[in-house]
Design a protein around this motif. Structure first.
Motif, short mmCIF file in Angstrom:
data_model
loop_
_atom_site.label_atom_id
_atom_site.label_comp_id
_atom_site.label_asym_id
_atom_site.label_seq_id
_atom_site.Cartn_x
_atom_site.Cartn_y
_atom_site.Cartn_z
N ILE A 67 33.26 -7.04 31.49
CA ILE A 67 33.63 -8.27 30.65
C ILE A 67 33.63 -8.21 29.19
O ILE A 67 34.62 -8.29 28.43
N HIS A 68 32.55 -7.27 28.62
CA HIS A 68 32.58 -6.97 27.12
C HIS A 68 32.99 -5.52 26.76
O HIS A 68 32.84 -5.22 25.49
N GLU A 69 33.43 -5.08 27.76
CA GLU A 69 34.29 -3.57 27.60
C GLU A 69 33.58 -2.61 27.02
O GLU A 69 33.69 -1.84 25.81
N ILE A 70 32.05 -2.57 27.58
CA ILE A 70 30.96 -1.47 27.20
C ILE A 70 31.12 -0.43 28.00
O ILE A 70 31.01 -0.56 29.51
N ASP A 71 31.54 0.70 27.90
CA ASP A 71 31.84 1.76 28.61
C ASP A 71 30.25 2.33 29.17
O ASP A 71 29.59 2.44 28.48
N MET A 72 30.26 2.44 30.55
CA MET A 72 28.94 2.85 31.11
C MET A 72 28.94 4.32 31.42
O MET A 72 29.60 4.87 32.21
N PRO A 73 28.04 5.06 30.68
CA PRO A 73 28.10 6.55 31.06
C PRO A 73 27.38 7.06 32.04
O PRO A 73 27.30 8.34 32.72
N PHE A 74 26.74 6.03 32.84
CA PHE A 74 26.05 6.31 34.16
C PHE A 74 26.82 5.45 35.13
O PHE A 74 26.95 4.39 34.96
N ASP A 75 26.57 5.93 36.58
CA ASP A 75 27.17 5.17 37.64
C ASP A 75 26.01 4.18 38.22
O ASP A 75 24.88 4.28 37.82
N LEU A 76 26.50 3.40 39.21
CA LEU A 76 25.29 2.40 39.68
C LEU A 76 24.28 3.27 40.61
O LEU A 76 22.98 2.84 40.46
N ASP A 77 24.54 4.43 41.25
CA ASP A 77 23.58 5.05 41.86
C ASP A 77 22.63 5.75 40.77
O ASP A 77 21.29 5.62 41.13
N ALA A 78 23.23 6.23 39.86
CA ALA A 78 22.14 6.61 38.81
C ALA A 78 21.28 5.59 38.27
O ALA A 78 20.23 5.96 37.68
N ILE A 79 21.78 4.47 37.83
CA ILE A 79 21.02 3.56 37.11
C ILE A 79 19.76 2.90 38.40
O ILE A 79 18.55 2.71 37.90
N ASN A 80 20.38 2.79 39.50
CA ASN A 80 19.39 2.51 40.57
C ASN A 80 18.32 3.63 40.70
O ASN A 80 16.95 3.23 40.83
N ALA A 81 18.38 4.72 40.59
CA ALA A 81 17.72 5.93 40.61
C ALA A 81 16.83 5.86 39.39
O ALA A 81 15.47 6.05 39.64
N ALA A 82 17.29 5.47 38.12
CA ALA A 82 16.46 5.31 36.97
C ALA A 82 15.51 4.24 37.25
O ALA A 82 14.44 4.47 36.68
N CYS A 83 15.61 3.07 37.72
CA CYS A 83 14.77 2.16 37.94
C CYS A 83 13.58 2.53 38.86
O CYS A 83 12.28 2.21 38.43
N ARG A 84 13.91 3.34 39.96
CA ARG A 84 12.81 3.81 40.78
C ARG A 84 12.07 4.79 39.88
O ARG A 84 10.63 4.68 40.20
N GLU A 85 12.76 5.61 39.38
CA GLU A 85 11.97 6.69 38.56
C GLU A 85 10.85 6.32 37.62
O GLU A 85 10.09 6.80 37.51
N VAL A 86 11.54 5.26 36.97
CA VAL A 86 10.64 4.75 35.66
C VAL A 86 9.35 3.80 36.26
O VAL A 86 8.26 3.91 35.57
N ILE A 87 9.73 3.23 37.27
CA ILE A 87 8.29 2.52 38.01
C ILE A 87 7.42 3.68 38.48
O ILE A 87 6.36 3.57 38.40
N THR A 88 7.82 4.53 39.05
CA THR A 88 6.99 5.81 39.54
C THR A 88 6.34 6.60 38.38
O THR A 88 5.06 6.88 38.62
N ALA A 89 7.02 6.95 37.36
CA ALA A 89 6.53 7.53 36.19
C ALA A 89 5.52 6.82 35.83
O ALA A 89 4.57 7.19 35.02
N ASN A 90 5.28 5.45 36.02
CA ASN A 90 4.34 4.62 35.15
C ASN A 90 3.20 4.30 36.23
O ASN A 90 2.31 3.13 36.22
N GLY A 91 3.23 4.77 37.56
CA GLY A 91 2.32 4.77 38.31
C GLY A 91 2.40 3.48 39.24
O GLY A 91 1.31 2.93 39.91
N ASN A 92 3.39 3.08 39.33
CA ASN A 92 3.86 1.89 40.21
C ASN A 92 2.77 0.49 39.68
O ASN A 92 2.38 -0.15 40.42
N SER A 93 2.32 0.68 38.55
CA SER A 93 1.46 -0.41 37.88
C SER A 93 2.31 -1.49 37.39
O SER A 93 1.55 -2.49 36.62
N THR A 94 3.56 -1.53 37.16
CA THR A 94 4.44 -2.42 36.47
C THR A 94 5.23 -3.45 37.54
O THR A 94 5.43 -2.81 38.61
N ASP A 95 5.67 -4.58 37.03
CA ASP A 95 6.15 -5.51 37.79
C ASP A 95 7.53 -5.72 37.55
O ASP A 95 8.11 -6.86 38.19
#
Length: 305
Positions: A67-95
């Motif tokens: 909608i705002h014409e912001i180019d995304m340099p990563f695809d959906l799979d990469a962002i989903n993976a990043a979400c999992r990765e950062v939760i794991t990197a912080n020891g699954n202690s965040t919500d």
């Protein structure tokens, strides 16, 4: 008390120490609000930590960027993976997860060409509107600030600039001693809360304002509408005038952060019995049951870390 930040954050494709995820003070988004973001909850379940509707949230991140014409340099799979990765990197202690994409340092004009930065942060949020509110409810007020009119700012995008509206509404409510504010649309009809969607219970049916009422089409909102219909409850999307807040049997707000928060009064007028009613409690049971297993996850909403 100082805020305890997590140790790690995902920033432009890499996990790095929280303090190293920096942005230049002349970044486009800082001056013009050109960012899009999501708020996502991670819940502990019997099968381990699971992210609630991760893919649906991040799909909306991409539609907001479109909608705002912001180019995304990563695809959906990469962002989903990043979400999992950062939760794991912080020891699954965040919500709570916060993916954000924004125009960074480049030119200085409104339409200047700028690179897009992307980050995914996670932290321990707890209960957004305060401890005990899911059980006891909050007192709300109708804000003096209205939502933006159609064809001005697109309410359907979860964009950073949109939340200046919610900030005014929320801060006014707190200043006046209320737990949260409720906004009217430019039509004078009900819209939503400062950062939450709104449900009114009238004669046992759930009534919620339509997306045309300058509101974000919330994923928690959609989830509750789906669960309610599957449980045999009537759900109605409709325009509603302000006075329905004073006539409803029950009212609750919902959102990723607020989850399902009962409203016990509006503008110092008691709602129903002044506490969470049976339909609100039923919706809480159905929603939180997804995480303790008492509500079957029929739609694949729980995505494992």
């Amino acid at each position: 008390m100082a805020t305890e930040y997590p140790q790690k954050i995902w920033h432009n494709g890499k996990i790095k120490p929280w303090a190293e995820a920096t942005v230049h003070v002349m970044a486009h988004a800082l001056h013009y609000g050109s960012s899009v973001f999501e708020g996502i909850r991670c819940y502990q379940t019997a099968s381990g930590p699971a992210i609630f509707r991760l893919t649906d949230h991040n799909k909306r991140l991409f539609t907001s960027a479109k909608i705002h014409e912001i180019d995304m340099p990563f695809d959906l799979d990469a962002i989903n993976a990043a979400c999992r990765e950062v939760i794991t990197a912080n020891g699954n202690s965040t919500d709570y997860l916060r993916p954000v994409a924004f125009r960074g340092l480049g030119g200085f004009g409104l339409s200047a060409a700028t690179p897009t930065d992307v980050a995914v942060a996670t932290w321990k949020m707890g209960k957004y509107l305060g401890e005990g509110v899911l059980e006891n409810g909050i007192d709300a007020c109708v804000s003096s600030w209205q939502r933006f009119a159609p064809n001005t700012i697109p309410a359907g995008a979860k964009a950073g600039g949109n939340y200046l509206s919610g900030t005014l509404i929320a801060r006014e409510a707190r200043r006046l001693g209320f737990g949260e504010g409720i906004a009217l649309a430019s039509t004078g009809l009900l819209s939503e809360g400062a950062g939450e969607n709104l449900f009114l219970v009238i004669d046992g049916a759930l009534h919620t304002t339509p997306v045309s009422a300058a509101l974000l089409n919330g994923i928690t909102r959609h989830s509750l509408m789906t669960l309610a219909r599957e449980a045999g409850l009537t759900v109605v999307e409709r325009d509603m005038p302000r006075e329905y807040l004073y006539l409803a049997d029950e009212i609750f707000m919902c959102g990723t952060a607020a989850e399902i928060t009962p409203i016990r009064s509006v503008d110092a007028r008691q709602v129903g019995s002044g506490k969470a009613g049976p339909v609100t409690r039923r919706m809480q049971e159905l929603f939180f049951g997804l995480f303790d297993g008492s509500t079957p996850d029929q739609h694949g909403w729980l995505e494992p870390v």
